[in-house]
Design a protein around this motif. Structure first.
Motif: not given
Length: 370
Positions: A107-124
């Motif tokens: 899905a990411q390769a097809a253009g979806a915005d999928v990001r790797i983070v190292y903590s849920p606080l990074d997602a915040l």
């Protein structure tokens, strides 16, 4: 350093020798299940299977959080990722886990915005920087990670960030152990209990193993000697005909657990039935957000209705591996159609997956695995 290495070798030899003594009159192997994916990898990496007495059989259980997450969750995460106003944030080991037809990586390769983070606080932080987007953290894990995810929800509330959400699939370890034993398919003589989860839960949550099933359990650390000590304690109990819950990881694990982490987790979550790969729906084995935090639960904010086909696609037997019913080499796909570069099932994808560990460290070339 050389002296330390010699002392370690001497102590290892003494432990193994005493285990052989305790096992001398066994008529069948002692079957010990480790229920932590980190233990699985550590055991393989240290070569412990090769030095343990032949009367000890190690089997891996459902201790890999990515592996026990069912296809339905992966399919929903992919569907969310394809929405234009959604950013999916996740730990890296979720990217290549196959759903019914695809993966987050595809899905990411097809253009979806999928990001790797190292903590849920990074997602915040991602949510704060992208107020026009709905930022979803894939909350997959056991008691080890649930307090941090709960803390992220509380932080979002305190900071007034309204575009941060969790898509939850947290699991609880004790209920799945009970389900395994009640299922009757997997024979276990003792459990190497998870060190990481026990830091949060404490040891009391495992008392039912001894009380209800007369099966010993020992909490162990992750260094080779720590694991050997824990296995040694299990063997000693089986030789005595005893069943106790012991703790050899006392430097970080307490009987009562971590009260602060437990309080945060209990404030945001409550137990609920949860679906496990290979084990079906187990009552009170997962966590869902309490009603007062429903606004941070993406499954409730944007519910989906998608169809997921039966698991076990293309002959994958990951579910049976997770139950300890078979070894990876018993799956016809293992090391052939299913390898880390193009895994068929999640047990070969995750770094904590049993199949991945067997493949990386020469799985199958062991006394009871050959």
């Amino acid at each position: 350093m050389k002296r330390l290495a010699q002392e370690t070798q001497t102590l290892t030899a003494e432990i193994v020798t005493d285990m052989r003594r305790l096992l001398a009159h066994r008529t069948r192997p002692v079957r010990i299940m480790e229920v932590c994916g980190t233990h699985t990898v550590a055991i393989f990496r240290a070569g412990l299977r090769q030095i343990l007495p032949a009367e000890i059989e190690l089997v891996s259980g459902p201790g890999c959080p990515v592996c026990v997450t069912p296809d339905s969750y992966i399919d929903a995460a992919i569907a969310y990722a394809k929405m234009d106003d959604v950013i999916i944030t996740t730990f890296g080991d979720m990217l290549k886990v196959p759903g019914t037809d695809s993966s987050l990586a595809e899905a990411q390769a097809a253009g979806a915005d999928v990001r790797i983070v190292y903590s849920p606080l990074d997602a915040l932080t991602v949510a704060a920087e992208n107020p026009a987007k709905q930022v979803v953290f894939l909350a997959v894990g056991f008691e080890t990670t649930a307090p941090t995810e709960a803390a992220a929800v509380l932080a979002a509330e305190a900071q007034g960030i309204r575009n941060f959400f969790l898509f939850s699939a947290q699991k609880l370890v004790p209920p799945v152990m009970r389900a395994l034993l009640d299922g009757g398919e997997t024979h276990v003589d003792g459990f190497l209990l998870p060190g990481h989860a026990s830091v949060v839960t404490g040891t009391r949550v495992f008392d039912f193993l001894a009380a209800d099933y007369h099966i010993p359990g020992v909490v162990g650390g992750f260094q080779p000697l720590e694991i050997l000590h824990a296995i040694h304690r299990i063997i000693r109990q089986t030789a005595e005909g005893a069943a106790r819950i012991e703790n050899t990881y006392e430097s970080v694990v307490r009987t009562e657990g971590n009260p602060t982490a437990l309080a945060v987790m209990d404030r945001v979550y409550e137990p609920a039935a949860a679906a496990w790969r290979g084990l079906g729906v187990i009552p009170a084995s997962g966590l869902v957000m309490r009603e007062e935090y429903a606004q941070y639960d993406f499954a409730r904010v944007r519910p989906l209705s998608i169809e997921t086909r039966t698991e076990g696609r293309r002959g994958c037997r990951c579910g049976e591996v997770l139950r300890g019913a078979i070894l990876p080499k018993d799956c016809a796909l293992f090391g052939r159609a299913c390898v880390p570069e193009h895994a068929v099932g999640p047990c070969m994808v995750s770094v904590e997956g049993t199949c991945a560990a067997w493949y990386k460290y020469g799985g199958g070339r062991f006394r009871y695995g050959a």
